[in-house]
Design an enzyme around this catalytic site. Structure first.
Site: not given
Ligand code: 13P
Ligand code: 13P
Ligand code: MG
Ligand code: MG
Length: 385
Positions: A16, A233, A236
């Site tokens: 991503d 984080y 995902k």
């Protein structure tokens, strides 16, 4: 004198690198720049063929070549495609530009730097059907259930029962993402041991599957868990998988069949919620509602002398309409739980949490309850897992 067949490697590497209007969908300009980088590599002969696509906000590079798995020059090529795409993403102000590129410097392999990788090398059969699965808003363990069913469940895969070439079964390599080690288990003899592990998909992930009678590679799943690598984080670990089909492997329809059940997976909204995995055609490979629901696409190719013939958009079929409708009903049902588990992930798996700061704020306001017995077992059990 041994006769050696030239082998083909298929490498699916994804990242991503930024997306349009939130974590929704990649921008076509980033696909274009990645395509340009791979086209140049193809023209100078580094790769034989390629296909660039996306699922949601994940940019997917599907490449074929002769260099084997973990080849530094192939990983470097993918890295430079992602870097160039990320710089376009930054220029356009795309959301979370460069999200999955954890490092500035490339050091021989993209594993550990953020991108997800699924690669396999094989001697091509005369006809070599291969399926590439790509998912967004979920994690590598999302493939545990369907991959188990494809290669070990006789109620899914008729070939395990009636095809002599499949009848001996398959071997599963199960990877422990916390410890970075794996174990090979054999089906059907060790079915229950396999399930005892892979039923915890946040930790034990099917990494590879081999045909038992000759150890031929049948499937590979990306097992990189970005968050564990980064220690914080950053999205995902939206996974990819490559599966070989037909003549000695499960038929295409046996490979697709488990996805007719939209099972619950982790990774929806802020990487912190469970939702159904919805198989969609490429045109619906974008995540909208509550940043989801988690999406899956499946592209079918024939690999011929390293060339990628296709793709066929495998979930672009009314045969999966009811699955999508069921997924939609499950999505509604799960959403109505709002911030409650099991829609929200358990505290140990949440990617976003305010729990430590809330507990800290309240620490002086908690008071002992007279006669209360403090639990031991459940807490220890959580720590053990
Ligand atoms: P293969 O044995 O060629 O894989 O064919 C299986 C089949 O007919 C699938 O329905
Ligand atoms: P991605 O992991 O797909 O970037 O999604 C992040 C997120 O938090 C979506 O809600
Ligand atoms: Mg994103
Ligand atoms: Mg994503």
């Amino acid at each position: 004198m041994g006769f050696s067949v030239e082998k083909t490697t298929i490498s699916v590497i994804k990242a991503d690198i930024g997306s349009l209007a939130g974590h929704h969908v990649v921008h076509p300009d980033t696909i274009a720049v990645a395509t340009k980088v791979l086209a140049e590599a193809k023209s100078r002969g580094l790769i034989i063929d390629f296909y660039v696509t996306n699922v949601g906000d994940d940019l997917e590079l599907i490449m074929t070549h002769r260099k084997g798995v973990d080849a530094p020059e192939i990983h470097e090529l993918a890295w430079s495609a992602f870097k160039e795409a990320a710089s376009v993403a930054k220029e356009l102000g795309l959301y979370a530009a460069g999200q999955d590129l954890l490092s500035e410097a490339f050091s021989g392999n993209v594993r550990g730097l953020g991108p997800g990788v699924a690669e396999m090398e094989f001697a091509e059969r005369p006809s070599e059907p291969v399926v590439v699965f790509m998912a967004d808003k979920t994690e590598p363990g999302a493939f545990n259930l369907p991959v188990f069913r494809i290669f070990a469940d006789p109620f899914n895969t008729a070939g395990l029962v009636i095809d002599p070439k499949l009848h001996e079964g398959f071997k599963f390599e199960v990877y422990d993402v916390f410890e970075g080690r794996s174990v090979i288990l054999s089906a059907p003899e060790e079915l229950y041991d396999i399930l005892a592990l892979i039923g915890t998909p946040g930790r034990y992930i099917i990494r590879r599957v081999f045909r038992k009678k000759d150890d031929e590679i049948a499937a590979v799943v990306s097992v990189e868990r970005l968050n564990l690598m980064a220690g914080r984080y950053i999205g995902k670990d939206d996974p990819v998988a490559v599966i070989r089909a037909q003549s000695g492997f499960p038929a295409l329809g046996e490979v697709l069949e488990p996805f007719s059940f939209p099972h619950l997976v982790a990774g929806w909204m802020r990487g912190s919620h469970h939702g159904p995995l919805m198989p969609v055609p490429q045109r619906y490979a974008k995540c909208t509602r509550f940043d989801g629901p988690p999406r899956l696409i499946g592209l079918g190719f024939q690999v011929k002398n390293g060339r990628l013939i296709g793709p066929a958009d495998l979930f672009d079929d009314p045969a999966f309409d009811e699955t999508r409708r069921l997924a939609q009903l499950i999505a509604d049902y799960m959403r109505r739980h709002g911030p409650f588990m099991p829609h929200r992930l358990g505290p140990e798996e949440m990617e976003y949490t305010t729990l430590p700061s809330v507990l800290n704020k309240l620490k002086d306001r908690f008071t002992e309850v007279k006669g209360a017995i403090k639990a031991k077992g459940p807490k220890e059990k959580t720590e053990m897992l």
